[in-house]
Scaffold this motif. Structure first.
Motif, PDB file in Angstrom:
ATOM      1  N   LYS A  60       2.562   1.803   3.349  1.00 14.58           N
ATOM      2  CA  LYS A  60       3.306   0.708   3.753  1.00 14.58           C
ATOM      3  C   LYS A  60       4.873   0.626   2.680  1.00 14.58           C
ATOM      4  O   LYS A  60       5.838   0.514   3.129  1.00 14.58           O
ATOM      5  CB  LYS A  60       2.922  -0.643   3.787  1.00 14.58           C
TER       6      LYS A  60
ATOM      7  N   ARG B 108      -3.976   6.353   1.575  1.00 15.05           N
ATOM      8  CA  ARG B 108      -2.605   6.024   1.977  1.00 15.05           C
ATOM      9  C   ARG B 108      -2.760   4.368   2.015  1.00 15.05           C
ATOM     10  O   ARG B 108      -1.658   3.625   2.130  1.00 15.05           O
ATOM     11  CB  ARG B 108      -2.479   6.328   3.518  1.00 15.05           C
ATOM     12  N   GLN B 109      -3.799   3.856   2.106  1.00 14.05           N
ATOM     13  CA  GLN B 109      -3.949   2.367   2.103  1.00 14.05           C
ATOM     14  C   GLN B 109      -4.280   1.892   0.656  1.00 14.05           C
ATOM     15  O   GLN B 109      -4.549   0.668   0.263  1.00 14.05           O
ATOM     16  CB  GLN B 109      -5.214   2.013   2.728  1.00 14.05           C
ATOM     17  N   TYR B 110      -4.234   2.547  -0.436  1.00 12.24           N
ATOM     18  CA  TYR B 110      -4.675   2.289  -1.727  1.00 12.24           C
ATOM     19  C   TYR B 110      -3.235   1.188  -2.161  1.00 12.24           C
ATOM     20  O   TYR B 110      -2.061   1.352  -1.931  1.00 12.24           O
ATOM     21  CB  TYR B 110      -4.476   3.306  -2.716  1.00 12.24           C
ATOM     22  N   PRO B 111      -3.713   0.265  -2.865  1.00  7.64           N
ATOM     23  CA  PRO B 111      -2.859  -0.839  -3.277  1.00  7.64           C
ATOM     24  C   PRO B 111      -1.856  -0.322  -4.423  1.00  7.64           C
ATOM     25  O   PRO B 111      -2.282   0.200  -5.178  1.00  7.64           O
ATOM     26  CB  PRO B 111      -3.689  -2.057  -3.703  1.00  7.64           C
TER      27      PRO B 111
ATOM     28  N   SER C  50       0.864  -1.144  -0.043  1.00  5.65           N
ATOM     29  CA  SER C  50       0.072   0.027   0.074  1.00  5.65           C
ATOM     30  C   SER C  50       0.794   1.204  -0.038  1.00  5.65           C
ATOM     31  O   SER C  50       2.140   1.095   0.229  1.00  5.65           O
ATOM     32  CB  SER C  50      -0.717   0.011   1.101  1.00  5.65           C
TER      33      SER C  50
ATOM     34  N   PHE D 207       0.593   3.049  -8.600  1.00  4.67           N
ATOM     35  CA  PHE D 207      -0.905   2.414  -8.077  1.00  4.67           C
ATOM     36  C   PHE D 207      -1.284   1.511  -8.757  1.00  4.67           C
ATOM     37  O   PHE D 207      -1.319   1.235 -10.034  1.00  4.67           O
ATOM     38  CB  PHE D 207      -1.689   3.634  -7.881  1.00  4.67           C
TER      39      PHE D 207
END
Length: 293
Positions: free
Chosen positions: A54, A75-78, A51, A104
């Motif tokens: 991360k 922020r959590q987008y893969p 993500s 992304f």
């Protein structure tokens, strides 16, 4: 006497070569430090992170700033695997592969539709769709027509006859992901940076949030989005920027041309004209989209 002079000459040559090597090495370290290469890519990138939050680490002394639900969504987008190339809508690689540090994992489609403004529109639409706020999804075409998803899922479709745009009844209610994607394709066809400017307002950098954009409206124009913000104990902030572009291509996290190994754009560095890897923005270009209001 002649033999002594010969040996002395060789000795001087050896000393000279040793000093020359030392000077070259020192200059190399100096240039590297000034250009930012002393900090490697891996110091900011966690290859295992899948993500945005991360994958990208914050600079030393900084922590991620508090954010909205939309900011958390970004922020959590893969992300695609570390080292991924930016692909075009036709599956080919974009010519410039030196502008991004991460890609992304976002649906792109096979048509040349999802360009810069369209990528921003998709992120806001996906957030509202996935957070059960689907009645808020709506975007203006360049001509001012408001295309809302609520009408679309109720079975209405958009009829275009020259400059005349209207809703017509077509199908029954359908709120499936396939219907949502078809809706976005139509929006991408008739929206642009021009309509995005009309659906946003100026914002100062100190008030900027994740989702705000540096925008130049035009045909063509360009837009990049703030996708993350971090802050240090002195209140100084840094920003990550991302973009789509034309032809339609994958949304990607940008490098900072001031120091390519460090993708963060530091508050004190953001002066105008603002240079990003593939576009330069003028003063007054920072805007806040109103899609969540």
């Amino acid at each position: 006497m002649l033999n002594f002079n010969f040996n002395l000459s060789n000795f001087i040559k050896k000393i000279f070569l040793r000093y020359l090597i030392i000077i070259v090495v020192c200059m190399s370290f100096t240039v590297c430090a000034l250009s930012g290469c002393a900090t490697s890519k891996t110091s900011f990138v966690n290859p295992e992170g899948m993500s945005l939050e991360k994958r990208l680490k914050t600079p030393e002394g900084y922590g991620r700033d508090k954010t909205s639900d939309f900011g958390k969504f970004i922020r959590q987008y893969p992300m695609k695997k570390d080292g991924a190339s930016v692909l075009l809508h036709n599956g080919k690689k974009k010519n410039n592969q030196d502008a991004h540090i991460a890609v992304f994992d976002m649906n792109l489609g096979e048509q040349n539709l999802q360009q810069c403004a369209d990528s921003i529109i998709r992120l806001y639409a996906e957030f509202l769709y996935n957070s059960n706020q689907r009645d808020k999804i709506g975007f203006h075409f360049v001509n001012g027509f408001y295309a809302d998803y609520d009408n679309w899922r109720k079975g209405k479709r958009i009829a275009i006859n020259g400059n005349n745009v209207s809703w017509i009844s077509s199908k029954g209610y359908d709120d499936s992901n396939e219907t949502f994607e078809k809706y976005l394709e139509v929006v991408f066809t008739y929206a642009s940076t021009i309509s995005l400017k009309e659906e946003s307002k100026p914002v100062l950098l100190e008030n900027a949030e994740i989702g705000d954009c540096f925008l130049h409206a035009g045909s063509p124009g360009h837009v990049v989005m703030i996708v993350d913000i971090c802050i240090n104990d002195k209140g100084k902030k840094a920003y990550l920027l991302a973009q789509g572009y034309m032809p339609a291509q994958e949304f990607h996290l940008l490098k900072n041309p001031a120091h390519k190994s460090d993708p963060w754009y530091y508050e004190d560095e953001i002066v105008y004209p603002l240079k990003t890897p593939e576009y330069t923005f003028k003063k007054g270009s920072l805007r806040h989209p109103n899609y969540l209001e």
